[in-house]
Design a protein around this motif. Structure first.
Motif, mmCIF file in Angstrom:
data_model
loop_
_atom_site.group_PDB
_atom_site.id
_atom_site.type_symbol
_atom_site.label_atom_id
_atom_site.label_comp_id
_atom_site.label_asym_id
_atom_site.label_seq_id
_atom_site.Cartn_x
_atom_site.Cartn_y
_atom_site.Cartn_z
ATOM 1 N N TRP A 133 -26.235 31.101 16.697
ATOM 2 C CA TRP A 133 -26.845 29.799 16.976
ATOM 3 C C TRP A 133 -28.050 29.955 17.899
ATOM 4 O O TRP A 133 -29.111 29.386 17.670
ATOM 5 C CB TRP A 133 -25.816 28.860 17.590
ATOM 6 N N GLU A 134 -27.872 30.730 18.961
ATOM 7 C CA GLU A 134 -28.975 30.962 19.899
ATOM 8 C C GLU A 134 -30.172 31.577 19.182
ATOM 9 O O GLU A 134 -31.327 31.193 19.416
ATOM 10 C CB GLU A 134 -28.512 31.900 21.022
ATOM 11 N N VAL A 137 -31.185 28.890 15.730
ATOM 12 C CA VAL A 137 -31.465 27.486 16.030
ATOM 13 C C VAL A 137 -32.326 27.358 17.286
ATOM 14 O O VAL A 137 -33.410 26.765 17.253
ATOM 15 C CB VAL A 137 -30.152 26.695 16.195
ATOM 16 N N SER A 138 -31.843 27.930 18.411
ATOM 17 C CA SER A 138 -32.533 27.730 19.687
ATOM 18 C C SER A 138 -33.841 28.499 19.790
ATOM 19 O O SER A 138 -34.836 27.978 20.311
ATOM 20 C CB SER A 138 -31.616 28.134 20.842
ATOM 21 N N ARG A 139 -33.842 29.747 19.308
ATOM 22 C CA ARG A 139 -35.031 30.579 19.489
ATOM 23 C C ARG A 139 -35.962 30.549 18.272
ATOM 24 O O ARG A 139 -37.126 30.175 18.386
ATOM 25 C CB ARG A 139 -34.617 32.015 19.785
ATOM 26 N N LYS A 141 -35.852 28.651 15.673
ATOM 27 C CA LYS A 141 -36.067 27.294 15.156
ATOM 28 C C LYS A 141 -36.287 27.331 13.644
ATOM 29 O O LYS A 141 -37.241 26.755 13.105
ATOM 30 C CB LYS A 141 -37.231 26.611 15.873
ATOM 31 N N SER A 143 -36.308 26.565 9.914
ATOM 32 C CA SER A 143 -36.423 25.268 9.246
ATOM 33 C C SER A 143 -35.984 25.355 7.793
ATOM 34 O O SER A 143 -36.016 26.440 7.189
ATOM 35 C CB SER A 143 -37.876 24.778 9.288
ATOM 36 N N ARG A 237 -41.410 34.824 13.229
ATOM 37 C CA ARG A 237 -40.664 35.021 14.467
ATOM 38 C C ARG A 237 -39.659 36.155 14.300
ATOM 39 O O ARG A 237 -39.038 36.293 13.239
ATOM 40 C CB ARG A 237 -39.901 33.752 14.857
ATOM 41 N N HIS A 261 -38.475 37.172 20.362
ATOM 42 C CA HIS A 261 -37.451 36.625 21.256
ATOM 43 C C HIS A 261 -36.376 37.687 21.488
ATOM 44 O O HIS A 261 -35.841 38.262 20.536
ATOM 45 C CB HIS A 261 -36.802 35.385 20.648
#
Length: 323
Positions: A133-134, A137-139, A141, A143, A237, A261
């Protein structure tokens, strides 16, 4: 309580089964009877001595809990004795990890266990689910309609990440061995690449018409960071959960405006609550590859490190039944 205690850094003989006091419950904390836990690469990295400055010995490690609330501290509002819960204990926390019959945890890290899962299934999802999830979703993102390359799709984090990426509407490419193709496709992977016989950079170029992918999720390390720009679309990313063992040249990242990230997962109730919903709806399912008892934690570490169970490749998580 009985606990598996890390007494020194090194091999699996570094663990000892001991009787130790149950930690005291402070304000805002829960005492949880651990029914099940699981093994992660972080666990054997700690055991062999990768993070000695963070882990004073002797130590109780372990980063997944599914269990039952036995006591609540002052100020706890959302849980009561008897509630079934799951969570990741505070990593490198002062009150110990999950290789024990009991664990004390801040209320802020805890979520009610998914009602449709066994404790073993729930314990297999906490750290890997929070990590996926981190990352996605969080890092990243990620789509809908984007694409992602997940390195190590047959592993503990990878197998959850594939499912999460599909829930998010992405096209999923993953690297694994050819004998894991059926497994990762059942999880939702659109394309599987055998990293032992194919050049994944060339394969991604062919599969995407030289467009590349929007996101690379690295769960394996090696030269992945320096190679990732060669499979990325513009402004792509890269998310990694692996330590950099040696410096890597990221100059190729400039050419595609890559964004990097570096994730060391931060657990919280919000992530687990979102994962709980997906688990209860059947949109993500736990993957258990091997099961052991608390006293068999040394064997469980060996199984995860070797990636082999009963002579066959290990897929998914190694879980521990505690009580």
């Amino acid at each position: 309580m009985k606990a598996i205690v890390l007494t020194k850094f090194g091999g699996t003989d570094s663990f000892e089964l001991q009787d130790v006091p149950i930690p005291e419950v402070d304000v805002g904390e829960l005492l949880v009877r651990v029914v099940a836990t699981a093994i992660n690469p972080l666990d054997y990295q700690i055991r062999r001595g990768d993070y000695p400055e963070y882990v004073p010995l002797p130590a109780i490690i372990g980063h997944d809990v599914s269990g039952v609330v036995e006591k609540v501290g002052l100020g706890v509002t959302d849980f009561k004795v008897g509630d079934e819960v799951f969570y990741t204990p505070k990593i490198f926390g002062p009150k110990g990890g999950s290789y024990a019959e009991y664990n004390v945890v801040p209320e802020s890290l805890v979520t009610h266990k998914p009602s449709n899962l066994s404790h073993e299934e729930a314990a297999s999802t906490t750290l890997v689910g929070g990590t996926a999830w981190e990352a996605l979703v969080s890092r990243a993102k990620l789509s809908p309609a984007e694409s992602v390359l997940i390195h190590g799709g047959a592993g503990g984090v990878g197998s959850i990440a594939i499912q999460l990426a599909k829930v998010m509407g992405a096209t999923v490419y993953t690297t694994c061995r050819s004998n894991d193709f059926d497994f990762v496709r059942q999880l939702g992977a659109d394309h599987a690449i055998d990293y032992t016989s194919k050049n994944y950079i060339e394969e991604i170029a062919s599969l995407t018409g030289n467009k590349g992918v929007n996101v690379v999720f690295d769960t394996i390390g090696g030269q992945t960071l320096s190679q990732s720009p060669h499979v990325l679309s513009d402004a792509g990313r890269v998310v990694t959960i692996v330590d950099l063992e040696t410096p890597q040249n990221l100059v190729a990242a400039w050419g595609v405006n890559a964004e990097y990230h570096f994730v060391f997962t931060r657990q919280n109730r919000g992530k687990l609550q979102a994962l709980k919903t997906l688990l209860e709806n059947g949109r993500i399912r736990p993957i258990i590859g091997a099961s052991f008892s608390l006293t068999q934690i040394p064997e469980a570490h060996t199984t995860l490190e070797r990636g082999v169970v009963n002579g066959e490749r290990l897929n998914g998580k190694v879980v521990i039944s505690v009580s």
